[in-house]
Design an enzyme around this catalytic site. Structure first.
Site, PDB file in Angstrom:
ATOM      1  CG  HIS A  90      -1.805   1.165   1.362  1.00  0.00           C
ATOM      2  ND1 HIS A  90      -3.104   1.189   0.921  1.00  0.00           N
ATOM      3  CD2 HIS A  90      -1.583   2.393   1.890  1.00  0.00           C
ATOM      4  CE1 HIS A  90      -3.634   2.369   1.166  1.00  0.00           C
ATOM      5  NE2 HIS A  90      -2.729   3.122   1.765  1.00  0.00           N
ATOM      6  CD  GLU A  91       1.490   3.217   3.767  1.00  0.00           C
ATOM      7  OE1 GLU A  91       1.475   4.344   3.225  1.00  0.00           O
ATOM      8  OE2 GLU A  91       0.527   2.781   4.432  1.00  0.00           O
ATOM      9  CG  HIS A 100       0.001   5.928  -0.801  1.00  0.00           C
ATOM     10  ND1 HIS A 100      -1.161   6.441  -1.344  1.00  0.00           N
ATOM     11  CD2 HIS A 100      -0.334   5.504   0.445  1.00  0.00           C
ATOM     12  CE1 HIS A 100      -2.151   6.303  -0.470  1.00  0.00           C
ATOM     13  NE2 HIS A 100      -1.682   5.738   0.622  1.00  0.00           N
TER      14      HIS A 100
HETATM   15  N1  TRP Z   1      -1.636   8.000   4.390  1.00  0.00           N
HETATM   16  C1  TRP Z   1      -1.551   6.940   5.348  1.00  0.00           C
HETATM   17  C2  TRP Z   1      -1.940   5.689   4.605  1.00  0.00           C
HETATM   18  O1  TRP Z   1      -3.049   5.360   4.445  1.00  0.00           O
HETATM   19  C3  TRP Z   1      -2.468   7.144   6.510  1.00  0.00           C
HETATM   20  C4  TRP Z   1      -1.892   7.769   7.729  1.00  0.00           C
HETATM   21  C5  TRP Z   1      -0.800   7.387   8.387  1.00  0.00           C
HETATM   22  C6  TRP Z   1      -2.430   8.809   8.496  1.00  0.00           C
HETATM   23  N2  TRP Z   1      -0.648   8.141   9.505  1.00  0.00           N
HETATM   24  C7  TRP Z   1      -1.625   9.018   9.591  1.00  0.00           C
HETATM   25  C8  TRP Z   1      -3.524   9.598   8.377  1.00  0.00           C
HETATM   26  C9  TRP Z   1      -1.885   9.973  10.553  1.00  0.00           C
HETATM   27  C10 TRP Z   1      -3.802  10.562   9.330  1.00  0.00           C
HETATM   28  C11 TRP Z   1      -2.983  10.754  10.406  1.00  0.00           C
HETATM   29  O2  TRP Z   1      -1.150   5.009   4.073  1.00  0.00           O
HETATM   30 ZN    ZN Z   2      -2.875   5.091   2.179  1.00  0.00          ZN
END
Ligand code: TRP
Ligand code: ZN
Length: 886
Positions: free
Chosen positions: A305-306, A309
């Protein structure tokens, strides 16, 4: 509205305005000390040509920063040139373009919110999504401001040998007084929510990957000292994800280095910071003796997933936070596709569907219901929801179904081609697909704007004389807060028609009131677009049994009047393995709900033989793979059943579930035991071994549900002899959720073995917090005092308090209200230290209206008391006030 402390206001999607300024370049120097940190920043600002209004001032975001100095174009700015407000720095009369230099001091050591720059153990790390960067320095903290970053980090060399930043390394060296520095250059413009830095002393696993165009990428995983033997799976997963994204989407990695850092204190699962992902240890660390097969899958999925992104989120990012599903729904869809390709696709699909049907349907019918692209929010952190993420992924999946794999890929290619380097909207995404496929997707866009779960009522008619079969589909969507009337959705409705032998009939069909071409095949995706629509199938030689909504082709509730016998037939015969599972779930849920009704009426609860016969056939069916057989045998839990009824009678549901489980276990004891003996003991990490473990442990769980002393012995032996955490934990869970005489002994043995393994102890907390026993609350209260518990650590809070409130219906909903009181007190405490987490915990009360009058009153009382608390965070305030008003 409540008290003055709640200063944050509601933000509306419709009020989007481009930023008045852009920041092309950011140059930062971060000095880390034991008592504080000092952030020097130099921003190259210029007026945004897209901003049309007059500009008298520039408002930068900044929270809990102590401003030490400020200069514009290298001239110290006089007090008359700026104003410091609570959450802003206002520059008066800004020039068309200029550099702004600020120095601020912050206190990462005191940061318990885990947003911005904070310490996790002895390490510094950051979390900037959604709006954490403003806690590090003054900035235009919004995702449509994208900059190239150069960052220098300085810290004590002994304590922090690793100094990590985004992008590629750009130098390092020594400094006086035992300090050192490292510089990082990130060439690709990014929004500040993707900023990250880390400083600490780690163990490091290194590897490399060569991209399809031959570019070598250094791969690095940083973990706590002593955890190197738990990193191999994460590294394998990174390489698999990189290769898959090249093969399936043609997307290559774009930097020289890809780094992952695992920290123990983290509010969510992981974060896709450019080139420097920061992970919760839970989604990195795994070996056979610390992680279950499910944990392994979780690591692989979150790593993927990461990584995904990097293209869906980072290279193409969100214009504003209302568009969050642009990156999250899409990236969840991509990681789900990836996991389906890596393992058993049916099992992965049904696990994902279970999340929608429990957590998402529940959110969608409650006070927090929102479209996957919300229209407003108070605190953005509250909108990282199962709706935005998982329903968002279902919406992308529907697009994939409607366009086909090739059409979808064409749309994705167009999207990247058009928007690489931009901050865009969900409309832009759909438009790219519409244009690449010359399709009109206007109606489809309603999935982005309308909240709520559509209900589809299906009826059918067979005209034997004309060999014609007609399906009538009716859709309606209940009202949600702020949205009374809904327009019909565009729903891809996948079906097959079974003949008497259980085979799929060839289909030759036409939509009666749409002018689609006739379509042929053995499976059809019916394009349901109107409130009511008929689909007519010709040359159907016998009355068929419909297999509906195959693969859960749309996130909807389905109503069709199957008999028990028809469901059992589908379970035994459907060519769609997914629908076999679905038929099993429907059959058993129905039987459980009937038992609950019998319990309410004071009648004797009954388990019809057709259910045990169907489950016995599953046990006997060696054609099916083991992992799927395990899922078919798993009986629906209360969370699942709750979504099937209007009013929740928790006592009746709990009694019914216990009764059915026990009766199934007693009736099938011998075949379960035989199956268990046959498949248990697999030790490999491969899918087949994991499938065997899943089946064996499902059998073991049921055997223990029979309360037979021999079953307790089997579990006890497995607990001690297990060669994998999967087997060991399954045995522990079975015993901990039973009334076995050796229950406490099992729990004590387990702590003894694992007291130093934080992630394993999390499991130990959870297994007790979720035990369906009258003593659960007292146990949770006792566990709070355990030396391994730490209310400042989100994993521990999730393991104990969240598990109890969200996954122990009998315990949380105790008739005396003690469960409610307990959780409300913890919410009040967490509200101070970590509001984001407190808001997640308090959402356990969201569905208070679904319960009986007494429980409603008890829950409402706690919610109202929270509202009067002083210092209530916007995070908790938003959830509680919406719950109370609903
Ligand atoms: N973007 C991250 C993901 O889904 C989500 C995320 C990680 C997040 N840490 C956070 C969102 C802290 C809000 C606050 O992969
Ligand atoms: Zn995400």
């Amino acid at each position: 509205m409540a008290k003055g402390e709640v200063s944050k206001t509601t933000k509306y999607r419709e009020q989007y305005q481009p930023s008045s300024y852009l920041i092309d370049r950011v140059d930062m120097l971060v000095e880390l000390f034991e008592s504080h940190a000092e952030i020097h920043s130099c921003l190259a600002l210029r007026r945004n040509p897209l901003f049309t209004g007059a500009v008298e001032e520039l408002r930068l975001d900044g929270e809990e920063l102590e401003l030490k100095s400020i200069a514009v174009n290298d001239q110290a700015l006089p007090l008359s040139g700026y104003e410091l407000q609570d959450a802003h720095l206002v520059i008066r009369q800004p020039a068309e373009s200029f550099t702004l230099k600020t120095v601020v001091q912050i206190k990462p050591q005191d940061n318990t919110r885990l947003e911005g720059l904070y310490k996790s153990g002895s390490k510094f790390c950051t979390q900037c999504e959604a709006e954490g960067f403003r806690r590090i320095t003054y900035f235009l903290d919004r995702p449509d401001v994208m900059s190239v970053y150069d960052v220098t980090i300085r810290a004590d060399k002994n304590a922090y040998p690793a100094l990590l930043g985004n992008g590629n390394p750009a130098g390092s060296g020594e400094l006086p007084e035992g300090r050192h520095w490292a510089r990082w250059h990130d060439p690709i413009p990014k929004p500040c929510y993707l900023f990250a830095l880390v400083a600490g002393d780690f163990d490091l696993l290194e590897d490399s990957f060569t991209t399809m165009s031959g570019h070598p990428v250094a791969l690095k995983i940083y973990v706590d000292k002593g955890k190197l033997d738990q990193c191999a799976h994460a590294m394998r997963s990174v390489k698999k994800a990189m290769q898959w994204d090249e093969e399936v989407y043609g997307r290559e990695y774009d930097l020289d280095i890809y780094q992952i850092v695992a920290v123990s204190d983290f509010n969510m699962g992981a974060m896709e910071n450019k080139g420097l992902n920061i992970f919760n240890t839970k989604y990195v660390l795994a070996n056979e003796m610390t992680a279950t097969d499910a944990d392994y899958d979780g690591v692989e999925a979150v790593i993927a997933h990461e990584y995904f992104h990097n293209w869906t989120g980072n290279r193409v990012t969100c214009r504003d936070w209302f568009q969050l599903s642009l990156k999250e729904g899409l990236t969840v869809f991509r990681d789900q596709q990836f996991s389906m390709d890596m393992g058993s696709p049916t099992v992965k699909r049904l696990d994902d569907v279970r999340v929608i049907r429990t957590a998402q349907f529940s959110e969608d019918s409650g006070p927090m219901a929102h479209p996957i692209r919300p229209d407003s929010y108070v605190e953005m952190n509250n909108f990282y929801t199962v709706t935005v993420y998982n329903k968002g992924a279902e919406v992308i999946r529907m697009l994939h179904t409607l366009l086909g794999a090739d059409g979808f890929r064409k749309g994705m290619d167009r999207y990247f081609e058009r928007h690489d380097g931009q901050a865009v909207t969900c409309d832009d995404f759909v438009q790219a697909h519409a244009d690449a496929n010359q399709r009109d997707l206007e109606q489809f866009k309603r999935w982005y704007s309308q909240a709520g779960t559509p209900v589809i009522n299906v009826s059918d008619h067979y005209d034997a004389a004309n060999q014609r079969y007609t399906l009538t589909l009716k859709q309606h969507c209940p009202a949600t807060p702020g949205q009374k009337e809904k327009q019909p959705f565009f729903i891809p409705f996948k079906i097959g028609l079974l003949d008497k032998a259980g085979n799929d009939l060839p289909l030759n069909w036409q939509s009666k009131d749409a002018d689609d071409q006739a379509i042929y095949g053995r499976e059809a995706v019916l394009p349901l677009q109107r409130a009511e629509q008929q689909f007519v199938f010709e040359h159907i030689g016998e009355k068929p049994l419909p297999s509906l909504l195959r693969d859960f082709s749309a996130p909807v509730k389905l109503r069709y009047d199957y008999s028990d016998e028809q469901l059992a037939f589908l379970l035994a015969n459907d060519s769609s393995l997914f629908n076999r599972w679905d038929a099993a779930q429907q059959l058993v849920s129905r039987v459980m709900l009937n038992a609950a009704e019998q319990f309410r009426a004071g009648e004797e609860m009954r388990l019809p033989a057709i259910v045990t016969e169907a489950l016995a056939a599953v046990l006997d069916n060696h054609q099916l793979d083991n992992a799927l057989r395990a899922r078919l045998l798993q009986l629906p839990d209360i969370g699942y059943l709750q979504e099937l009824v209007e009013k929740i009678d928790i006592d009746a549901l709990v009694a019914a579930q216990q009764f059915i489980k026990r009766r199934v276990a007693e009736t099938l004891y011998q075949p379960l035991r035989d199956c268990f003996q046959r498949v248990r003991g697999a030790t490999g990490l491969d899918g087949d071994s994991a499938g065997r473990r899943a089946l064996a442990n499902t059998c073991l769980g049921l055997l223990v549900d029979s309360t037979d002393a021999e079953a307790y012995q089997l579990a006890h032996a497995q607990l001690h002899e297990a060669k994998t955490m999967t087997d060991r934990f399954a045995a522990l869970r079975a015993l901990a959720h039973s009334a076995a005489p050796n229950r406490q002994q099992a729990l004590d043995d387990f702590t003894h073995w694992y007291v130093d393994e934080a992630l394993v102890m999390d499991k130990w907390f959870t297994v007790q917090a979720t035990a369906p026993l009258a003593s659960a609350l007292q146990e949770v209260q006792k566990l709070e005092q355990h030396s391994a518990f730490d209310a400042k650590n989100p994993n521990k809070v999730r393991a104990l308090w969240m598990a109890f409130s969200h996954a122990n219906p009998a315990g949380f909903h105790r008739a005396d209200g003690a469960g409610y009181q307990f959780i409300a007190e913890r919410v009040a405490r967490l509200n101070q230290s970590n509001p984001q987490l407190a808001a997640r915990l308090v959402s356990a009360f969201n569905r208070w209206k679904r319960y009986d009058d007494d429980r409603q009153q008890l829950m409402l009382k706690e919610l109202k008391a929270l509202l009067t608390q002083s210092g209530l965070s916007p995070d908790v305030f938003e959830i509680v006030s919406k719950s109370v008003e609903a």
